[in-house]
Write an enzyme that holds these catalytic residues in place. Structure first.
Site, mmCIF file in Angstrom:
data_model
loop_
_atom_site.group_PDB
_atom_site.id
_atom_site.type_symbol
_atom_site.label_atom_id
_atom_site.label_comp_id
_atom_site.label_asym_id
_atom_site.label_seq_id
_atom_site.Cartn_x
_atom_site.Cartn_y
_atom_site.Cartn_z
ATOM 1 N N ARG A 56 0.828 -1.100 -0.173
ATOM 2 C CA ARG A 56 -0.257 0.013 -0.008
ATOM 3 C C ARG A 56 0.856 1.325 0.029
ATOM 4 O O ARG A 56 2.026 1.329 0.465
ATOM 5 C CB ARG A 56 -0.839 -0.087 1.185
ATOM 6 C CG ARG A 56 -2.106 -1.039 1.275
ATOM 7 C CD ARG A 56 -2.816 -0.879 2.543
ATOM 8 N NE ARG A 56 -2.111 -1.084 3.767
ATOM 9 C CZ ARG A 56 -1.603 0.215 4.512
ATOM 10 N NH1 ARG A 56 -2.079 1.249 4.013
ATOM 11 N NH2 ARG A 56 -1.113 -0.204 5.546
ATOM 12 N N LYS A 197 -8.797 -2.749 0.975
ATOM 13 C CA LYS A 197 -8.610 -1.782 1.959
ATOM 14 C C LYS A 197 -9.397 -0.565 1.421
ATOM 15 O O LYS A 197 -9.919 0.306 2.579
ATOM 16 C CB LYS A 197 -7.002 -1.186 2.113
ATOM 17 C CG LYS A 197 -6.311 -2.427 2.790
ATOM 18 C CD LYS A 197 -6.699 -2.742 4.031
ATOM 19 C CE LYS A 197 -5.809 -4.019 4.814
ATOM 20 N NZ LYS A 197 -6.465 -4.591 5.906
ATOM 21 N N HIS A 217 -10.144 -4.352 12.475
ATOM 22 C CA HIS A 217 -9.091 -4.876 11.547
ATOM 23 C C HIS A 217 -8.566 -6.169 12.496
ATOM 24 O O HIS A 217 -7.653 -6.202 13.339
ATOM 25 C CB HIS A 217 -8.276 -3.945 11.558
ATOM 26 C CG HIS A 217 -6.993 -4.207 10.620
ATOM 27 N ND1 HIS A 217 -5.761 -3.980 10.800
ATOM 28 C CD2 HIS A 217 -6.912 -5.249 9.648
ATOM 29 C CE1 HIS A 217 -4.998 -4.499 9.813
ATOM 30 N NE2 HIS A 217 -5.910 -5.191 9.042
ATOM 31 N N SER A 235 -0.838 -6.137 9.767
ATOM 32 C CA SER A 235 -0.179 -7.134 8.708
ATOM 33 C C SER A 235 1.129 -7.384 9.139
ATOM 34 O O SER A 235 1.877 -6.609 9.436
ATOM 35 C CB SER A 235 0.048 -6.216 7.260
ATOM 36 O OG SER A 235 -1.363 -6.065 6.726
ATOM 37 N N LYS A 239 -2.299 -12.173 12.372
ATOM 38 C CA LYS A 239 -3.660 -12.254 12.245
ATOM 39 C C LYS A 239 -4.355 -13.623 11.440
ATOM 40 O O LYS A 239 -5.048 -14.414 11.731
ATOM 41 C CB LYS A 239 -4.613 -11.030 11.696
ATOM 42 C CG LYS A 239 -4.296 -9.809 12.624
ATOM 43 C CD LYS A 239 -5.282 -8.855 12.094
ATOM 44 C CE LYS A 239 -5.356 -8.737 10.630
ATOM 45 N NZ LYS A 239 -4.244 -8.419 9.842
ATOM 46 N N THR A 240 -3.601 -13.581 10.157
ATOM 47 C CA THR A 240 -4.179 -14.692 9.290
ATOM 48 C C THR A 240 -3.693 -16.171 9.814
ATOM 49 O O THR A 240 -4.430 -16.976 10.064
ATOM 50 C CB THR A 240 -3.539 -14.542 7.921
ATOM 51 O OG1 THR A 240 -4.335 -13.301 7.470
ATOM 52 C CG2 THR A 240 -4.175 -15.498 6.928
ATOM 53 N N ASP A 254 -9.399 -10.851 8.478
ATOM 54 C CA ASP A 254 -8.702 -9.626 8.279
ATOM 55 C C ASP A 254 -9.832 -8.679 8.824
ATOM 56 O O ASP A 254 -9.352 -7.421 9.282
ATOM 57 C CB ASP A 254 -8.459 -9.403 7.011
ATOM 58 C CG ASP A 254 -7.254 -8.086 6.941
ATOM 59 O OD1 ASP A 254 -6.485 -7.667 7.815
ATOM 60 O OD2 ASP A 254 -7.544 -7.452 6.095
ATOM 61 N N ARG A 319 2.308 -12.112 -1.186
ATOM 62 C CA ARG A 319 1.198 -12.609 -0.609
ATOM 63 C C ARG A 319 0.471 -13.548 -1.594
ATOM 64 O O ARG A 319 0.859 -13.874 -2.658
ATOM 65 C CB ARG A 319 0.170 -11.353 -0.514
ATOM 66 C CG ARG A 319 0.478 -10.283 0.428
ATOM 67 C CD ARG A 319 -0.263 -9.104 0.639
ATOM 68 N NE ARG A 319 0.084 -8.574 1.923
ATOM 69 C CZ ARG A 319 -0.411 -8.771 3.318
ATOM 70 N NH1 ARG A 319 -1.221 -9.528 3.276
ATOM 71 N NH2 ARG A 319 -0.176 -7.963 4.157
#
Length: 527
Positions: A56, A197, A217, A235, A239-240, A254, A319
């Site tokens: 990003r 996003k 988030h 990120s 989390k994932t 997410d 990713r």
């Protein structure tokens, strides 16, 4: 009723386009191969390169300042205002650029709870960008397409470059939200994360303002007893990975909403996971999800299509996106009930926070507003190694409102439900070694199974959090005490106070909106 074969996009200002409407994942996969815009990996997934941008670009994210947003958005260097007139002119340029081209249109929606469903139409220049939308947004039935009406429109044109001097952007790339026109306009960047996003940011405004729902988030999963666990974090903090648990059903990885009815629902229909150093042994669920229909981004492969997940030649932010049904163990309907545990995941670059600690409600509110972590390499342009930072609500880059508004909603839910809140350090210890994924999983599982309820605790001298002194299943109990990983206790205290001071400096901008109870959750800055 079969799906429409064609779709007119004239009403969006796109003229004479060859519209490829609602193609299947297989069709978009093949389109990408036929146009030589990607190659097939040995797993069957499509591998693409997002070009100049592999993460990003926060400084190029804007929100149109209009009657809806001018008095509600927390304007600043995160939510950067954009003039409505400039948006209109730039939009006209983008749709003129897309006119007479072959373009791809996908209809889907976000918010798994039917009461909160928000329809999304995504128009993309490239087939793999459209496949990303297929993966990441919830999928509609063909029978719904004839009557489909979008609530939000995403227009994605990586090949269009803005003229900053004329268009009002910072440079040639941009991602702009217009809440009056309900448009997310993206140009000059092929990084697919800007698509998801953008819509997440839109939901982060609309859910609390119009629907009395806390947007988060976070990832979330459900245990066999029906207990929901919520994982906050930026990120790269886990989390994932940590929510993909073979013993629990995945709600999502997410973006979620927590309703006034005390349910937690997934915003999305897929997952977007980092694959740096991925292996079948460490992360079998994610590894197994990389098959036909998935999109690998910016990875390096050999001549046989075998991916080297350790190769960061292009970026550390490699990713994969895949539809959630690529994970076998998922929660039906992507909705959970009965939240029992919240985990704040942080990558501590100082190496002083415990591997796991328990927070009281005031500490939970303080840490949520603060959102301490480290930006992990590659997730943003220019980030090449972990950098300590504070990201309010563990996702400030996507939160249009003042962080105190989200924190107030979360604090009330903690009080109403009695949910346990844990701070988990997935970053460094005193030796600058990252806490192992195995140890983190052991600690989180113990917390969710109640195995940390009746063990001895000690209080952190600086942070005041409660640290368990033993945990079943750990190979080394010393992992629990951060001070034991330091060669010098003097250095441990020095670095602890340095982090505490950083918390204090960061919190100054929130003090006016925080009450005495929240402030009492702050760490000590002197001993």
């Amino acid at each position: 009723m079969s799906k429409p074969k064609t779709l007119s996009v004239d009403k969006y200002g796109i003229k004479n386009a060859n519209v490829r409407y609602q193609l299947s994942a297989d069709e978009l996969h093949q389109e990408t191969l036929d146009k030589k815009l990607g190659v097939e990996a040995s797993s069957g997934a499509i591998a693409i390169n997002t070009g100049e941008f592999t993460g990003r670009s926060p400084k190029d994210r804007f929100i149109v300042k209009d009657d809806i947003t001018k008095d509600r958005v927390w304007w600043g260097n995160i939510n950067i205002p954009f003039e409505p007139e400039k948006f209109d002119k730039l939009y006209e340029k983008v749709v003129a650029y897309l006119s007479s081209k072959e373009i791809y249109v996908h209809d889907g929606y976000v918010c798994a709870d039917p009461k909160y469903r928000t329809n999304i139409r995504t128009i993309t220049e490239l087939p793999w960008s459209n496949l990303f939308a297929f993966n990441m947004f919830l999928r509609v039935e063909d029978s719904e397409l004839a009557s489909f009406k979008e609530d939000w429109l995403v227009v994605n044109a990586p090949g269009f470059h803005a003229d900053p001097a004329v268009d009002g952007t910072r440079q040639h790339n941009f991602a702009i939200l217009n809440f009056t026109k309900k448009i997310a306009l993206i140009g000059g960047t092929g990084y697919t994360g800007e698509i998801k996003k953008g819509i997440f940011s839109a939901m982060n405004f609309e859910m609390p303002v119009f629907r009395n729902t806390l947007p988060m988030h976070c990832s979330a999963n459900v245990g066999k007893a029906g207990d929901t666990a919520i994982f906050f974090g930026l990120s790269g903090t886990g989390k994932t990975t940590l929510s993909a648990d073979k013993n629990r059903k995945l709600i999502g990885d997410d973006e979620h909403g927590w309703t006034s009815e005390n349910t937690v629902f997934n915003f999305e229909g897929g997952c977007y996971a980092k694959v740096i150093d991925l292996s079948a042994e460490k992360e079998p669920e994610i590894f197994g999800a990389i098959k036909k229909g998935a999109i690998l981004e910016n990875v390096i492969m050999d001549s046989k299509g075998v991916v080297d997940f350790a190769d960061t030649t292009i970026t550390q932010n490699t990713r994969v996106s895949y539809p959630i049904y690529h994970i076998k163990n998922i929660q039906p309907g992507s909705i959970g009930h009965n939240p029992k545990n919240i985990f704040f995941l942080t990558f501590d670059a100082y190496g002083v926070l415990p591997a796991i600690s328990k927070l009281n409600p005031n500490q939970a509110a303080y840490h949520f507003i603060s959102g301490y972590t480290s930006k992990v390499a590659g997730t943003e342009v220019g980030i090449t190694e972990p950098q300590k930072t504070f990201s309010a609500c563990f996702g400030a880059a996507f939160m249009p409102l003042h962080p105190a508004e989200y924190a107030k909603m979360l604090s009330q839910k903690i009080k109403d439900t009695g949910v346990n809140v844990w701070l988990v350090n997935t970053g460094f210890n005193g030796q600058k070694k990252r806490v192992s994924l195995k140890d983190t999983r052991t600690l989180i599982t113990a917390a969710m199974e109640g195995k940390l309820d009746n063990v001895p605790y000690e209080t952190s001298e600086v942070f005041g959090v409660q640290i368990p002194t033993q945990c079943e299943g750990l190979s080394n109990q010393d992992i629990l005490s951060p001070s034991k990983s330091w060669d010098s206790q003097e250095e441990f205290k020095k670095n602890s106070l340095a982090l505490a001071q950083a918390f204090a400096e960061n919190f100054k901008k929130f003090e006016a909106g925080a009450d005495a109870a929240v402030k009492s959750g702050a760490p000590k800055t002197s001993l």
